[in-house]
Design an enzyme around this catalytic site. Structure first.
Site, PDB file in Angstrom:
ATOM      1  N   HIS A  40       0.708  -1.214  -0.201  1.00 29.69           N
ATOM      2  CA  HIS A  40       0.061   0.026  -0.064  1.00 29.69           C
ATOM      3  C   HIS A  40       0.894   1.114   0.132  1.00 29.69           C
ATOM      4  CE1 HIS A  40      -3.006   2.931   1.181  1.00 29.69           C
ATOM      5  NE2 HIS A  40      -2.471   3.110   2.360  1.00 29.69           N
ATOM      6  N   HIS A  94       3.077   7.207   5.627  1.00 31.51           N
ATOM      7  CA  HIS A  94       2.089   8.019   6.028  1.00 31.51           C
ATOM      8  C   HIS A  94       1.101   7.177   6.932  1.00 31.51           C
ATOM      9  CE1 HIS A  94      -0.080   5.528   2.913  1.00 31.51           C
ATOM     10  NE2 HIS A  94      -1.055   5.847   3.746  1.00 31.51           N
ATOM     11  N   GLU A 146       0.166   6.031  12.760  1.00 30.09           N
ATOM     12  CA  GLU A 146      -1.237   5.386  13.002  1.00 30.09           C
ATOM     13  C   GLU A 146      -1.305   3.996  13.475  1.00 30.09           C
ATOM     14  OE1 GLU A 146      -3.731   6.974  13.452  1.00 30.09           O
ATOM     15  OE2 GLU A 146      -5.370   5.650  13.380  1.00 30.09           O
ATOM     16  N   ASP A 147      -0.292   3.317  12.531  1.00 26.28           N
ATOM     17  CA  ASP A 147      -0.638   1.528  12.610  1.00 26.28           C
ATOM     18  C   ASP A 147       0.286   1.002  13.289  1.00 26.28           C
ATOM     19  OD1 ASP A 147      -2.950   2.295  11.354  1.00 26.28           O
ATOM     20  OD2 ASP A 147      -2.067   1.530   9.280  1.00 26.28           O
ATOM     21  N   ASP A 190      -3.238   8.014  -1.095  1.00 25.74           N
ATOM     22  CA  ASP A 190      -3.695   6.959  -0.146  1.00 25.74           C
ATOM     23  C   ASP A 190      -5.087   6.712  -0.558  1.00 25.74           C
ATOM     24  OD1 ASP A 190      -3.804   5.477   2.237  1.00 25.74           O
ATOM     25  OD2 ASP A 190      -4.851   7.157   3.070  1.00 25.74           O
ATOM     26  N   ASP A 245     -23.069   9.568 -28.818  1.00 27.46           N
ATOM     27  CA  ASP A 245     -22.992   9.915 -30.223  1.00 27.46           C
ATOM     28  C   ASP A 245     -21.786  11.026 -30.376  1.00 27.46           C
ATOM     29  OD1 ASP A 245     -24.606   8.280 -31.169  1.00 27.46           O
ATOM     30  OD2 ASP A 245     -26.442   9.794 -31.371  1.00 27.46           O
TER      31      ASP A 245
HETATM   32 MN    MN Z   1      -2.998   4.617   3.759  1.00 29.94          MN
END
Ligand code: MN
Length: 733
Positions: free
Chosen positions: A55, A79, A83-84, A147, A267
């Protein structure tokens, strides 16, 4: 147009990076960021089952395609680490990668936490603005877009309810931002992916229809392309020409919003011609118009007048005679094409690269320029700068977006305070506000709020309510109105209190003076308030309570036509002596209504003159002494006062007055004063002047004889006009 883009490997991503980033330090920085992310996300997996770091690689690669600078790409890799990954903090990133990258990562993390819980209140436009406002830096927006793009590309692994929620948000927040930044490619992909999850049936329908018509369409377009190519080849203009298909969501939008059938939309055949210079764009347009019939009103020159998001191109619509097919043709330069597809970032790639060896540095600089919009100056005003100005005015200046602790977005004008915020939540909250916490810390109520501040209002049910000062502090009309109406209501209550108080004071005075309370009949009172310059009874009583009018003056007027109630033996004596019914003049020019042949003289202390408000004082054994109403000597003598008035024909008399003049000391001042006195035919009786040698000011006393108050006023007005004179006052002796 929709195609499931293949994911890139780290090596492929770095190839893209190295196409335009050459500085070894920068390459190293990006590699370090990747290694760090790979290490920290080790053991974490995406819902798709892939290692989490894939990712990060996709996000970094999208950023490299824009193209962004090394800091932004590094931040792209990093990034999600704060957070993770439990052992990574903002400080870790700062220590390893510096303030700038750390700031980018934190901002991306912070925006990720915006939760708009208040579904009822949800407004996509607010969410969009909050998002941009919180980003503060355009690079943060780029990272969030990259992201979101990858998250949308892998949305099939999410639960259906999440798919819908994320798609809705993408369509209402992310796609419009990409559009605003002129990033057509990303915008179209985000829209088509959202469309797929939000309206799967319509999505499949349109996809099928497009596919069915594709081969047929392709043929028509290819023929047209070949024709145009042949014509333009004879003029030796370098160009690329290709057909383009509309993306699914834009077809869907046209069908639903403009209520058109699929055939009507499809068209329209679309062709794009990309060349090397602006001059060639117009030349190509000329040759095409010379060959095919343009449809009137469809030509648009976005080269001369670019769109707000910097989009530049020539648009025309022509009819191909053989089959009657209609073609939309876009003509633009390579640079314009890239800006249209990739957005503002691509703009600098061209602006800065021409003839500059250190192109990389320039791109970095250009991107860094976004860092602080407030640093923008007029002197290097480019169209891009103008665009960013507009964006800034729209988003960064028009409003401030703050949050309640529960995540509700409160929109306020710039420089708003916690008080504005409180009133926006609820009027009662505003009235009861006693303090505020901004981002968890107690802050003064006049603190200006900034985008993204979380504001908690502290209230107290026993609060006295807003103070008048708040009106000066608040910035929103909303809060100002609420405070004002609260204060007005409070004012009305205070008035009621003061009216009562004034009435009570007057009654007390009547009791003290032994006067008849019948005189306080409202009708009677009402008849005298005009002469005391009050508009109504309420104001009058408030005037008494606030001591704007002397209670003695009121008593005098109320008792005016009731001499008996003055009940002074002297008056009775006077009545007895005179026995006359009508007032008559005497030497003083003053008459005592109802009393004749009484000795009346003007008091020496205040020297009243015709036109002054006067009152009589019953002296013991010396008749009535006439004073000016404001004379301090009679203010405590309510019991012995009697109404008097000037006779009508008093003009042939001259009356004594005393003036004191304050001035700077100068030569001829006295001469100037005397000139004025003579000019106005007043009699100068005495003059003396003293000089304060310290301050160099002079005080002059004048004793004059004048005809009346108006005569005196004229003299005083003209004395004041004399140079060096500060003030002229009428004084009592
Ligand atoms: Mn992300």
């Amino acid at each position: 147009m929709m195609s499931s883009k293949a994911e890139v490997t780290y090596e492929q991503c770095m190839e893209h990076v190295k196409q335009y980033i050459h500085n070894p330090d920068n390459i190293q920085l990006i590699q370090d960021a990747y290694e760090f992310a790979k290490d920290k996300h080790e053991g974490q997996f995406r819902k798709s089952g892939q290692p989490y770091v894939t990712h990060c690689i996709q996000v970094a690669d999208t950023l490299a395609q824009m193209p962004c600078g090394p800091s932004t790409i590094a931040a792209g890799f990093l990034h999600d680490t704060v957070e993770d990954c439990c052992d990574v903090t903002e400080q870790t990133i700062t220590d390893l990668f510096g303030e700038e990258i750390s700031m980018l990562v934190s901002a991306v993390t912070k925006i990720g936490k915006i939760k708009l819980q208040d579904e009822e209140d949800y407004q996509a436009s607010n969410h969009r603005k909050l998002f941009i406002a919180m980003a503060k830096d355009i690079r943060v927006i780029y990272i969030k877009l990259a992201d979101r793009l990858h998250n949308m590309r892998t949305l099939q692994y999410m639960r259906p309810d999440k798919q819908k929620r994320i798609s809705r948000e993408t369509l209402s927040v992310y796609a419009p931002i990409a559009h605003r930044l002129g990033m057509n490619e990303i915008k179209s992909e985000l829209e088509d992916l959202s469309f797929k999850y939000l309206h799967p049936i319509q999505y499949e329908e349109i996809k099928e229809l497009v596919k069915k018509r594709e081969s047929e369409r392709d043929e028509q377009v290819q023929v047209m392309i070949k024709d145009i190519q042949t014509i333009l080849d004879t003029y030796h203009i370098p160009l690329r020409i290709f057909g383009r298909s509309k993306h699914f969501y834009s077809i869907y939008k046209k069908m639903t919003q403009k209520n058109k059938r699929f055939e009507e939309i499809l068209d329209l055949y679309a062709i794009r011609i990309v060349t090397d210079s602006v001059v060639h764009c117009y030349e190509i347009l000329g040759y095409i118009h010379a060959t095919y019939r343009p449809i009137p009103g469809r030509f648009k020159d976005y080269i001369a007048m670019p769109k707000a998001n910097l989009y530049q191109s020539l648009h025309t619509t022509i009819v191909e005679a053989a089959h009657g097919n209609i073609f939309e043709i876009q003509i633009r330069t390579e640079q314009m094409d890239e800006v249209a597809e990739r957005g503002v970032a691509a703009h600098w790639k061209y602006k800065e690269s021409s003839g500059n060896e250190n192109r990389q540095k320039d791109i970095e600089d250009s991107l860094a320029w976004f860092r602080d919009f407030s640093l923008m100056t007029d002197e290097d005003s480019t169209d891009a700068k103008e665009y960013m100005n507009v964006l800034q005015r729209d988003i960064f200046e028009a409003n401030v977006y703050c949050l309640t602790p529960r995540g509700r977005v409160i929109t306020l004008p710039p420089d708003s305070t916690p008080i504005d915020f409180a009133y926006r939540i609820h009027t009662d909250v505003g009235h009861k506000t006693v303090g505020a916490k901004i981002n968890g810390a107690i802050a003064p109520l006049n603190t200006p709020l900034h985008n993204g501040d979380v504001v908690e209002i502290l209230t107290n049910n026993h609060s006295q309510g807003p103070s008048a000062d708040w009106i000066k502090i608040v910035k929103s009309g909303h809060a100002r109105n609420k405070i004002r109406s609260f204060l007005q209501k409070k004012d009305r209550e205070n008035r009621k209190e003061e009216i009562k108080q004034g009435q009570q004071m007057l009654e007390n005075e009547f009791h003290r003076l032994n006067l008849d309370e019948k005189l306080l009949d409202p009708k009677r009172v009402e008849s005298i308030i005009g002469s005391l310059s009050f508009k109504n009874l309420d104001d009058f009583y408030i005037g008494i309570a606030k001591k704007r009018v002397s209670i003695q003056a009121v008593v005098e007027r109320l008792a005016k036509n009731q001499p008996k109630s003055l009940a002074d033996e002297e008056i009775i004596k006077m009545y007895n002596k005179s026995g006359a019914r009508y007032a008559s003049r005497n030497e003083s020019g003053v008459i005592v209504p109802g009393i004749d042949s009484i000795q009346v003289s003007l008091a020496n202390c205040c020297s009243p003159i015709p036109g002054d408000d006067i009152i009589g004082y019953i002296s013991q054994g010396h008749g009535v002494k006439v004073h000016r109403m404001e004379c301090p000597n009679i203010s405590r003598e309510a019991k012995r006062l009697i109404p008097v008035q000037w006779a009508i024909d008093v003009d042939d008399h001259m009356y004594d007055v005393r003036l004191t003049i304050y001035s700077d000391d100068r030569t001829y001042l006295l001469s100037d004063i005397i000139t004025i006195v003579q000019q106005y035919n007043a009699t100068l009786k005495h003059v003396d002047s003293g000089i304060d040698s310290n301050s160099l000011t002079a005080t002059t006393h004048l004793d004059l004889s004048v005809r009346n108050a108006e005569h005196l006023r004229m003299i005083m007005v003209n004395l004041k006009k004399i140079r060096s004179i500060h003030s002229v006052e009428r004084v009592t002796k």
